[in-house]
Scaffold this motif. Structure first.
Motif, PDB file in Angstrom:
ATOM      1  N   SER A  29       0.811  -1.218   0.000  1.00  0.00           N
ATOM      2  CA  SER A  29       0.000   0.000   0.000  1.00  0.00           C
ATOM      3  C   SER A  29       0.846   1.270   0.000  1.00  0.00           C
ATOM      4  N   LEU A  30       2.120   1.179   0.359  1.00  0.00           N
ATOM      5  CA  LEU A  30       3.010   2.344   0.394  1.00  0.00           C
ATOM      6  C   LEU A  30       4.093   2.311  -0.685  1.00  0.00           C
ATOM      7  N   GLN A  31       4.210   1.231  -1.422  1.00  0.00           N
ATOM      8  CA  GLN A  31       5.290   1.112  -2.397  1.00  0.00           C
ATOM      9  C   GLN A  31       5.186   2.152  -3.509  1.00  0.00           C
ATOM     10  N   HIS A  32       3.976   2.433  -3.964  1.00  0.00           N
ATOM     11  CA  HIS A  32       3.829   3.431  -5.027  1.00  0.00           C
ATOM     12  C   HIS A  32       4.338   4.791  -4.555  1.00  0.00           C
ATOM     13  N   ARG A  33       4.023   5.149  -3.320  1.00  0.00           N
ATOM     14  CA  ARG A  33       4.493   6.433  -2.779  1.00  0.00           C
ATOM     15  C   ARG A  33       6.016   6.484  -2.713  1.00  0.00           C
TER      16      ARG A  33
END
Length: 120
Positions: A29-33
């Motif tokens: 859920s945070l990898q794109h950021r």
């Protein structure tokens, strides 16, 4: 005197840390950021490294067309105004080549790989 590492090297190290160490350790859920952050840092590194030469190239190209010096932004605005009222085909052709070169230098900073366009 500037001590090592310089700001461009620090930005590269930060981008590598985001991409290579933190990204794999983060939940999906945070990898794109993290990818976005790494990309922003890489753009900043290229801007730090390439922007002075790109700005000077723009000033030189636009200044040659307009016959005087100024900031790249001011000269670009003036050239745009001149081109809108232009009937001189030579100026239009020369401006085209200058604008393509300036855009190519900007793309080398913002989106490397897209700066190799050779069309007309």
């Amino acid at each position: 005197m500037q001590y090592r590492p310089d700001s461009a090297e620090l930005l590269t190290t930060l981008a590598d840390l985001l991409d290579d160490v933190l990204l794999p350790a983060l939940p999906s859920s945070l990898q794109h950021r993290a990818r976005v952050a790494a990309n922003v840092v890489r753009i900043l590194e290229r801007e730090q490294r390439l922007s002075p030469d790109a700005d000077q190239q723009a000033r030189t190209r636009y200044g040659a067309l307009l016959g005087h010096d100024g900031s790249a932004a001011e000269l670009a605005v003036e050239l745009g105004v001149l081109l809108r009222g232009n009937t001189d085909g030579d100026l239009e052709r020369d401006a085209w080549h200058a604008l393509v070169d300036v855009a190519r230098a900007d793309l080398a900073i913002a989106k490397p790989g897209y700066d190799g366009w050779e069309g007309e």
